[in-house]
Design a protein around this motif. Structure first.
Motif, PDB file in Angstrom:
ATOM      1  N   GLU A 249       0.558  -1.179  -0.084  1.00 29.88           N
ATOM      2  CA  GLU A 249       0.005   0.195   0.204  1.00 29.88           C
ATOM      3  C   GLU A 249       0.818   0.992   0.000  1.00 29.88           C
ATOM      4  O   GLU A 249      -0.151   1.931   0.478  1.00 29.88           O
ATOM      5  CB  GLU A 249      -0.898   0.243   1.108  1.00 29.88           C
ATOM      6  CG  GLU A 249      -1.637  -1.650   1.644  1.00 29.88           C
ATOM      7  CD  GLU A 249      -3.207  -0.940   2.392  1.00 29.88           C
ATOM      8  OE1 GLU A 249      -2.786  -0.038   3.393  1.00 29.88           O
ATOM      9  OE2 GLU A 249      -3.408  -2.473   2.458  1.00 29.88           O
ATOM     10  N   SER A 250       1.741   1.441  -0.745  1.00 33.64           N
ATOM     11  CA  SER A 250       2.982   2.233  -0.890  1.00 33.64           C
ATOM     12  C   SER A 250       2.326   4.051  -0.655  1.00 33.64           C
ATOM     13  O   SER A 250       3.134   4.540  -1.045  1.00 33.64           O
ATOM     14  CB  SER A 250       4.452   2.270  -1.255  1.00 33.64           C
ATOM     15  OG  SER A 250       3.992   1.434  -2.536  1.00 33.64           O
ATOM     16  N   GLU A 251       1.631   3.933  -1.755  1.00 34.51           N
ATOM     17  CA  GLU A 251       0.857   5.304  -2.752  1.00 34.51           C
ATOM     18  C   GLU A 251      -0.321   5.596  -1.088  1.00 34.51           C
ATOM     19  O   GLU A 251      -0.615   6.415  -2.056  1.00 34.51           O
ATOM     20  CB  GLU A 251       0.557   4.509  -3.759  1.00 34.51           C
ATOM     21  CG  GLU A 251       1.283   4.057  -4.866  1.00 34.51           C
ATOM     22  CD  GLU A 251       3.008   5.086  -5.552  1.00 34.51           C
ATOM     23  OE1 GLU A 251       2.187   6.355  -5.134  1.00 34.51           O
ATOM     24  OE2 GLU A 251       3.397   4.522  -5.137  1.00 34.51           O
ATOM     25  N   LYS A 252      -0.954   4.845  -0.671  1.00 37.44           N
ATOM     26  CA  LYS A 252      -2.047   5.916   0.477  1.00 37.44           C
ATOM     27  C   LYS A 252      -0.583   6.665   0.775  1.00 37.44           C
ATOM     28  O   LYS A 252       0.331   6.623   1.750  1.00 37.44           O
ATOM     29  CB  LYS A 252      -1.916   4.607   0.883  1.00 37.44           C
ATOM     30  CG  LYS A 252      -3.155   3.623   0.340  1.00 37.44           C
ATOM     31  CD  LYS A 252      -3.826   3.175   0.764  1.00 37.44           C
ATOM     32  CE  LYS A 252      -4.897   1.553  -0.033  1.00 37.44           C
ATOM     33  NZ  LYS A 252      -5.713   1.058   1.256  1.00 37.44           N
ATOM     34  N   HIS A 253      -1.842   7.988   1.419  1.00 35.46           N
ATOM     35  CA  HIS A 253      -1.256   8.896   2.340  1.00 35.46           C
ATOM     36  C   HIS A 253      -2.093   8.317   3.750  1.00 35.46           C
ATOM     37  O   HIS A 253      -1.098   8.778   4.943  1.00 35.46           O
ATOM     38  CB  HIS A 253      -1.804  10.232   1.823  1.00 35.46           C
ATOM     39  CG  HIS A 253      -1.752  11.305   2.958  1.00 35.46           C
ATOM     40  ND1 HIS A 253      -0.579  11.620   3.530  1.00 35.46           N
ATOM     41  CD2 HIS A 253      -2.813  11.848   3.740  1.00 35.46           C
ATOM     42  CE1 HIS A 253      -0.807  12.767   4.088  1.00 35.46           C
ATOM     43  NE2 HIS A 253      -2.121  12.418   4.458  1.00 35.46           N
ATOM     44  N   TYR A 254      -2.898   7.751   3.838  1.00 32.68           N
ATOM     45  CA  TYR A 254      -3.718   7.159   5.078  1.00 32.68           C
ATOM     46  C   TYR A 254      -3.558   5.643   4.595  1.00 32.68           C
ATOM     47  O   TYR A 254      -4.990   5.142   3.767  1.00 32.68           O
ATOM     48  CB  TYR A 254      -5.125   8.460   5.338  1.00 32.68           C
ATOM     49  CG  TYR A 254      -5.330   7.467   6.829  1.00 32.68           C
ATOM     50  CD1 TYR A 254      -4.903   7.977   7.695  1.00 32.68           C
ATOM     51  CD2 TYR A 254      -6.765   7.368   6.476  1.00 32.68           C
ATOM     52  CE1 TYR A 254      -5.375   7.018   9.008  1.00 32.68           C
ATOM     53  CE2 TYR A 254      -8.003   7.041   7.072  1.00 32.68           C
ATOM     54  CZ  TYR A 254      -7.242   6.777   8.933  1.00 32.68           C
ATOM     55  OH  TYR A 254      -7.550   6.435  10.082  1.00 32.68           O
ATOM     56  N   HIS A 255      -3.916   4.932   5.419  1.00 31.55           N
ATOM     57  CA  HIS A 255      -3.906   3.696   5.753  1.00 31.55           C
ATOM     58  C   HIS A 255      -5.390   3.690   6.729  1.00 31.55           C
ATOM     59  O   HIS A 255      -4.875   2.860   7.889  1.00 31.55           O
ATOM     60  CB  HIS A 255      -2.869   3.221   5.693  1.00 31.55           C
ATOM     61  CG  HIS A 255      -1.611   3.297   5.044  1.00 31.55           C
ATOM     62  ND1 HIS A 255      -1.455   2.252   3.447  1.00 31.55           N
ATOM     63  CD2 HIS A 255      -0.679   4.253   5.071  1.00 31.55           C
ATOM     64  CE1 HIS A 255      -0.720   3.121   3.237  1.00 31.55           C
ATOM     65  NE2 HIS A 255       0.363   4.136   3.879  1.00 31.55           N
ATOM     66  N   PRO A 256      -6.658   3.488   6.777  1.00 27.68           N
ATOM     67  CA  PRO A 256      -7.418   3.127   7.361  1.00 27.68           C
ATOM     68  C   PRO A 256      -7.212   1.723   8.008  1.00 27.68           C
ATOM     69  O   PRO A 256      -7.960   1.514   8.984  1.00 27.68           O
ATOM     70  CB  PRO A 256      -9.125   3.818   6.844  1.00 27.68           C
ATOM     71  CG  PRO A 256      -8.566   3.710   5.543  1.00 27.68           C
ATOM     72  CD  PRO A 256      -6.879   3.029   4.795  1.00 27.68           C
ATOM     73  N   ASP A 257      -7.396   1.469   7.122  1.00 21.48           N
ATOM     74  CA  ASP A 257      -7.193  -0.980   7.644  1.00 21.48           C
ATOM     75  C   ASP A 257      -6.467  -0.603   8.651  1.00 21.48           C
ATOM     76  O   ASP A 257      -6.086  -2.219   9.429  1.00 21.48           O
ATOM     77  CB  ASP A 257      -7.153  -1.609   6.523  1.00 21.48           C
ATOM     78  CG  ASP A 257      -8.600  -1.367   5.157  1.00 21.48           C
ATOM     79  OD1 ASP A 257      -9.456  -1.351   5.869  1.00 21.48           O
ATOM     80  OD2 ASP A 257      -7.394  -1.468   4.424  1.00 21.48           O
ATOM     81  N   GLY A 258      -5.602  -0.266   9.036  1.00 18.95           N
ATOM     82  CA  GLY A 258      -3.904  -0.366  10.013  1.00 18.95           C
ATOM     83  C   GLY A 258      -2.886  -1.184   9.611  1.00 18.95           C
ATOM     84  O   GLY A 258      -3.069  -0.748   8.143  1.00 18.95           O
ATOM     85  N   ILE A 259      -2.313  -1.934  10.099  1.00 15.71           N
ATOM     86  CA  ILE A 259      -0.839  -2.020   9.829  1.00 15.71           C
ATOM     87  C   ILE A 259      -1.145  -3.403   9.991  1.00 15.71           C
ATOM     88  O   ILE A 259      -1.512  -4.516  10.402  1.00 15.71           O
ATOM     89  CB  ILE A 259      -0.112  -1.754  10.672  1.00 15.71           C
ATOM     90  CG1 ILE A 259       0.267  -1.686  12.196  1.00 15.71           C
ATOM     91  CG2 ILE A 259       0.473   0.057  10.310  1.00 15.71           C
ATOM     92  CD1 ILE A 259       1.068  -1.065  12.624  1.00 15.71           C
ATOM     93  N   GLU A 260      -0.354  -4.262   9.009  1.00 15.79           N
ATOM     94  CA  GLU A 260      -0.089  -5.572   9.034  1.00 15.79           C
ATOM     95  C   GLU A 260       1.406  -6.085  10.325  1.00 15.79           C
ATOM     96  O   GLU A 260       1.697  -6.204   9.952  1.00 15.79           O
ATOM     97  CB  GLU A 260       0.101  -6.283   7.444  1.00 15.79           C
ATOM     98  CG  GLU A 260      -0.856  -5.720   6.233  1.00 15.79           C
ATOM     99  CD  GLU A 260      -0.367  -6.247   5.483  1.00 15.79           C
ATOM    100  OE1 GLU A 260       0.931  -7.226   4.677  1.00 15.79           O
ATOM    101  OE2 GLU A 260      -1.223  -5.222   3.974  1.00 15.79           O
TER     102      GLU A 260
END
Length: 269
Positions: A249-260
């Motif tokens: 997901e490197s292109e996203k500014h915000y990651h609402p799904d959280g981290i892996e």
């Protein structure tokens, strides 16, 4: 088995609050005892969500815990949406904090120099009151300023952060998310000692990292790690999980799904 009571909401998606705390605490060999404050279809950073407020039944749940005569090695609080919940949680701490119980308060109120729109003066006062009962607090820079009676800002120096940390009631103050050039840092104040623990700055905004951090630090501390080691291990854990997340997901500014973070939960190894 050691036990940590976690007072927070739970989201079906977003890997934050209880959804993050339960696996982190469990992986440390500690029983996580959740006291839900609300249930969310997904965390509030998505475009829409559905939720159920559990303020009304909270006291009934607590009364049942009293009847069970349970005790806790740790108590961890997170997002507090209203002053009524703040009063309930404050009483919970008074009832269940034993001589060796470590109370950690994540004083969620704002970020990036701004107070969150859902907070009014009564809610802010409730969070401040809880922070005064904590052994450990984990504010970001904005929240540390609010706790200190200062105007929220993102431009405080490390010297100013240290001075504000000294003014808190809590013996351990961990200021999170400090930007230092191309790095991100957590500043730890404990027993007159102030240390800055740096990590690589990776990506932008990720859901749930604060919840993971506070749960990880408290678990390590209860398992006898010193607070500086606990913060370093938590920071390294989150850094690895963000690196894994950014592979997809490197292109996203915000990651609402959280981290892996799940594949790194073999914490005791």
């Amino acid at each position: 088995m050691k036990k940590i009571a976690v007072i927070n909401d739970i989201s079906g998606f977003g890997k934050c609050s209880l959804t993050a705390a339960i696996p982190i605490i469990s992986a440390h060999g500690i029983q996580c005892c959740p006291l839900p404050t609300g249930v969310f279809s997904n965390q509030t950073g998505y475009d829409s969500f559905k939720s159920v407020n559990l303020t009304s039944p909270m006291q009934g749940f607590i009364n049942e815990w009293k009847r069970l005569n349970v005790g806790f090695d740790g108590i961890l609080t997170g997002f507090i949406p209203n002053s009524a919940q703040g009063e309930i949680i404050s009483s919970f701490i008074d009832e269940f904090k034993g001589e060796n119980t470590v109370v950690t308060v994540d004083p969620i109120m704002g970020d990036d120099g701004e107070v969150y729109p859902c907070y009014d003066e009564k809610s802010i006062s409730a969070v401040k009151a809880l922070a005064k009962k904590a052994d450990i607090i984990t504010p970001n820079v904005t929240e540390l300023a609010l706790l200190s009676g200062e105007k929220p800002s993102v431009s405080y120096s490390l010297c100013e952060i240290e001075e504000m940390s000294k003014r808190q009631n809590s013996p351990i103050v961990i200021t999170t998310g400090i930007m230092i050039d191309s790095e991100i840092a957590n500043a730890v104040y404990c027993n007159g000692e102030f240390r800055v623990i740096k990590s690589k700055k990776l990506g932008e905004h990720f859901s749930g990292t604060g919840d993971i951090f506070s749960a990880y630090v408290l678990s390590e501390y209860i398992n006898s790690a010193d607070i500086f080691t606990a913060v370093k291990k938590a920071s390294d854990f989150i850094e690895k999980a963000i690196e894994e997340t950014l592979k997809n997901e490197s292109e996203k500014h915000y990651h609402p799904d959280g981290i892996e973070f799940e594949k790194f939960l073999d914490i005791k190894k």
